[in-house]
Motif scaffolding. Sequence first.
Motif, short mmCIF file in Angstrom:
data_model
loop_
_atom_site.label_atom_id
_atom_site.label_comp_id
_atom_site.label_asym_id
_atom_site.label_seq_id
_atom_site.Cartn_x
_atom_site.Cartn_y
_atom_site.Cartn_z
N LYS A 144 0.81 -1.22 0.00
CA LYS A 144 0.00 0.00 0.00
C LYS A 144 0.85 1.27 0.00
O LYS A 144 0.50 2.26 -0.64
CB LYS A 144 -0.93 -0.01 1.21
N ARG A 145 1.95 1.27 0.71
CA ARG A 145 2.79 2.46 0.76
C ARG A 145 4.23 2.02 1.02
O ARG A 145 4.47 0.97 1.62
CB ARG A 145 2.33 3.44 1.84
N PRO A 146 5.20 2.83 0.59
CA PRO A 146 6.61 2.42 0.75
C PRO A 146 7.03 2.44 2.21
O PRO A 146 6.49 3.19 3.03
CB PRO A 146 7.37 3.46 -0.08
N ILE A 147 8.03 1.61 2.51
CA ILE A 147 8.61 1.59 3.85
C ILE A 147 9.42 2.87 4.04
O ILE A 147 10.05 3.36 3.11
CB ILE A 147 9.49 0.35 4.02
N PRO A 148 9.43 3.45 5.24
CA PRO A 148 10.22 4.66 5.48
C PRO A 148 11.68 4.48 5.09
O PRO A 148 12.24 3.38 5.14
CB PRO A 148 10.06 4.90 6.98
N LEU A 149 12.30 5.59 4.73
CA LEU A 149 13.67 5.57 4.23
C LEU A 149 14.65 4.98 5.24
O LEU A 149 15.54 4.21 4.88
CB LEU A 149 14.10 6.99 3.85
N VAL A 150 14.48 5.32 6.50
CA VAL A 150 15.41 4.82 7.52
C VAL A 150 15.38 3.30 7.58
O VAL A 150 16.41 2.63 7.65
CB VAL A 150 15.08 5.44 8.89
N LEU A 151 14.18 2.73 7.54
CA LEU A 151 14.06 1.27 7.58
C LEU A 151 14.63 0.63 6.33
O LEU A 151 15.23 -0.45 6.39
CB LEU A 151 12.59 0.88 7.75
N ARG A 152 14.46 1.29 5.18
CA ARG A 152 15.04 0.74 3.95
C ARG A 152 16.55 0.71 4.02
O ARG A 152 17.19 -0.26 3.59
CB ARG A 152 14.57 1.55 2.74
N VAL A 153 17.15 1.77 4.56
CA VAL A 153 18.60 1.81 4.69
C VAL A 153 19.09 0.72 5.64
O VAL A 153 20.06 0.01 5.36
CB VAL A 153 19.06 3.20 5.17
N LEU A 154 18.40 0.56 6.75
CA LEU A 154 18.78 -0.49 7.70
C LEU A 154 18.63 -1.87 7.08
O LEU A 154 19.48 -2.76 7.29
CB LEU A 154 17.93 -0.37 8.95
N LEU A 155 17.57 -2.07 6.30
CA LEU A 155 17.38 -3.36 5.64
C LEU A 155 18.48 -3.63 4.62
O LEU A 155 18.97 -4.76 4.51
CB LEU A 155 16.01 -3.38 4.96
N ALA A 156 18.88 -2.61 3.88
CA ALA A 156 19.97 -2.78 2.91
C ALA A 156 21.28 -3.13 3.61
O ALA A 156 22.03 -4.00 3.16
CB ALA A 156 20.13 -1.52 2.06
N ILE A 157 21.57 -2.45 4.72
CA ILE A 157 22.80 -2.74 5.46
C ILE A 157 22.77 -4.17 6.02
O ILE A 157 23.77 -4.90 5.96
CB ILE A 157 22.99 -1.71 6.60
#
Length: 659
Positions: free
Chosen positions: A57-70
Amino acid sequence: MIGRRRRAASPALDARSRLWVLAAAASGLLPLLLQLPGTTAVAVAVIGALSALVSWKRPIPLVLRVLLAIAALAAVLWAAGPRFGRDTGCALLAAMLAIKPTETTGLRDGRSLVGFALFAPFAAFLLDQGPMTMALGLVAVLCALVAMLRLAALESGLLAADSTSIGRLGAWQIGRLVLMGIPLALLTFWLFPRLGSPLWGLPDRAIGRPGLSDTMSPGQWIDLLADDTPAARVVFFGPTPRPSQMYWRGPVMAEFDGRTWRRADWPAAPTPAPVTRQGPRYDYQLDYEPTDRRQLIALELAWSAPEGTTLSADYELSAQRPLAALTRWRLQSQAVATFNPQPRAQVLRQALQLPPGFNPRTLALGSQWRREAGPQGDAAIVQRALAWIGKDFAYTLDVPLPGREIADEFLFQTRRGFCEHFSSSFVILMRAAGIPARVVTGYVGGVRNPLGGGYWIVRRQDAHAWAEVWLPQRGWVRVDPTAAVAPERIYDTLEDRAQAEGTGAEGLIHMNRYAQLSDWLRRNWNEAVLGFNADRQSRLLESFGVDRLDQTKLGLLFALAFGTTLLGMAWLLARGEREADPLLRQWHRLGRRYRRFGLQPAASEPAIAWAERVALARGGSGDKNLELISLSQRFAQARYACAPADVRALIRDLRRHRP
């Protein structure tokens, strides 16, 4: 603020378009996941599925995306270990693609994900070039084309106007693109000049492939012996040895530290050791599966090293480059009567060394046998050891890892094991008795596939270790202590384990037939695709009476054929470009309905002028004529004047109108 305005300008993905985008990403990721280690592949697949569901429905917040990528980056590097290879890079690509759906909501995001997903099947070819990877890669490309077509229709507004027509047109356009791309792909494969050797090499894999190594430690081979995938395929030209005579020689190991055997670190000899040969001479072609190592195999003993390889003094065949892809070698081999009967003293001293403080019972037994046999009793000691093995020892894969005294435990306690235990303990015993000995690794035997004229499959589970002892006047003599085990004392083989898992005799026969067909198809793929190298390309037109094609001739021929094909494709595309618009397509169909009356529109005739000409020719103010004029005016406004119009209603009315 600029970034927010740009994102807002990008249309949002509808549910079906988003599904097509995710399907394109999943199909692109699949062939890559199949080549990654199981744990890594499962983790990436789970991350991708969760990313798509959570961000629907909506994108995950940027901070969580960065943490997920790391976290994904750290997990991949942890699984790969300290080395960074091409499989590590492919795993990182898969992980990044798996978390990309977390920010995919708009049209631009969808295009980015589809384009990014197309890197995955190409990366999979760095790890495997088999037909399954090719087939899955083609499926991924088709899914990406469908997704891109739907995104284009969404951006133009045509998707809302006539989704059914868009679907039919999309299938036709994609099919046409594929049909036009096939000739270009074949021309590039056949005629684009190939280099005899690559300008650069691919980096090694961080996680090694199964195969022979230049070391042998307790327990190291158990996974290899359970792997029934092919290690090599062999075609014999002329005499063929019996399977029991097929000893495929690999690394020769003379150094021993009490637990691990290693190849002797000798300076490269200018020529192999002298031998005298006997028996038939075997001429054969060896297709060797990639291992990312340099070790090759050859039927004992190879006559010479083919181009691109070297032959050591101990007749170990090694490639000059890591074997990162399927390779083909033409070899000749012949059995020997004597093998290096007068070696250097340093070689014999190396073959007698044992580390101090290990295996005291084995050392005592060897000394006892030497005293009983006398100084000239080397052959008698060898035969005594083989008779002992045949009487009291058993073959089994179900053995625990040995402790510190590997020979003492095997010879005096368990007396059970497989080739790794037999060869290592036998060589230690021979050295203890004063007989120079060493371990030789490779493969033994093979399975004949009768399909395709008949060829032999050497599987990785055929990996074997045997011994060589040095005897006066004869030199190095092959001794296989594992083969001395009495048949009634062979337990827990690979066949036994297959039957224990519920595969009966009929199931084994059925599986073997299926395996024969599958391997025959894979061999044909290797022959037609992977084996098409620069030499075969230069001889491509020999059947037409054309001599070898050099790089210049190939380049000119490729440019001519490719240019001609491109011109033909450009003509077809220009002809069909106007049919991409469903509104324009219905207008052309309307004009063809008037062709039987000789009133079809001219190529440069405006729509309204054509309708007025038809009305004049057919009686002026009839209902059908007025309807045609009205349709032409609506078409001109919607097509050229950019006036607001109900395109879907206009397409429906154009489809219904009949003269």
